[in-house]
Write a protein that holds these residues in place. Sequence first.
Motif, PDB file in Angstrom:
ATOM      1  N   ASP A  46       3.339   3.235   7.025  1.00  0.00           N
ATOM      2  CA  ASP A  46       3.243   4.596   6.675  1.00  0.00           C
ATOM      3  C   ASP A  46       5.007   5.212   5.744  1.00  0.00           C
ATOM      4  N   PHE A  47       5.199   6.218   4.793  1.00  0.00           N
ATOM      5  CA  PHE A  47       5.947   6.440   4.263  1.00  0.00           C
ATOM      6  C   PHE A  47       6.619   8.019   4.593  1.00  0.00           C
ATOM      7  N   SER A  92       1.531   4.090   1.445  1.00  0.00           N
ATOM      8  CA  SER A  92       1.629   5.484   1.116  1.00  0.00           C
ATOM      9  C   SER A  92       0.361   6.651   0.503  1.00  0.00           C
ATOM     10  N   VAL A 147       7.926   7.544  -4.142  1.00  0.00           N
ATOM     11  CA  VAL A 147       8.315   6.714  -2.441  1.00  0.00           C
ATOM     12  C   VAL A 147       9.019   5.521  -3.091  1.00  0.00           C
ATOM     13  N   ALA A 184       1.150   3.266  -3.095  1.00  0.00           N
ATOM     14  CA  ALA A 184       1.064   4.825  -3.105  1.00  0.00           C
ATOM     15  C   ALA A 184      -0.590   4.962  -4.005  1.00  0.00           C
TER      16      ALA A 184
END
Length: 225
Positions: free
Chosen positions: A7-8, A104, A111, A127
């Motif tokens: 995950d970001f 993400s 990102v 993303a």
Amino acid sequence: MATIFFDFDSTVCTKESLDEVIALALKEYPEQTGLVEKVETITNQGMNGELDFKASVLARIAVCPLNEAHFTLTGEHLKHCLTPGFTQLFDWLRSNDWDIYIVSGGFLPSVSPSAEFLGLSAEQIFANGLRTDETGNVLEVDESSLLWTNRGKTKVINHLKDTQSLASPLVLVGDGSNDLAAFKAGVVDHFIGFGANVVRPKVAAESPEFVRSLSELKTVLKNII
Ligand SMILES: [Mg+2]
């Protein structure tokens, strides 16, 4: 060999990228006091599982007009907000033949700069996208993104499994309830709840492994391979 999905927001990065984008945009509306706090409240409701992902994003991007420049400027800024130790962690993972992806629910322009700074190629970054007018004003979320559903991470990981030969085991690391949901959907072999930046009580309680530092994370990863 193994594959790891990060995950970001609040995991690779100490911040929530969309909240940073909105905070930047709100500087153009100084009379709108209290809106940054409102946005943070919505984010936390989403990450704690009290509000679904799409509703949480749509509620936040409706707070004020946004331009793509807010996302790209935030993206450059977030390179300086990485969770301490991630550069070394990614180097260590690569030297141990891990394939790394960032998945993400944030938006690509905010990102990608951090992901590229960490040595990831465009194919390793997933993303959401934005639809803008010719001056960059955000019109809506790109509905065609695999991530633009309430189960987006599950979809992306399934897509990768269908289109690439991913090295097993598959490991997912994240702080949010949407990360935990992908594990519960059965798309990865291991889930590690990440609490070095923020501890979500539901994730801490329901994760098979929960870590509060990068050294704890590395210990768990060493035990997996
Ligand atoms: Mg997160």
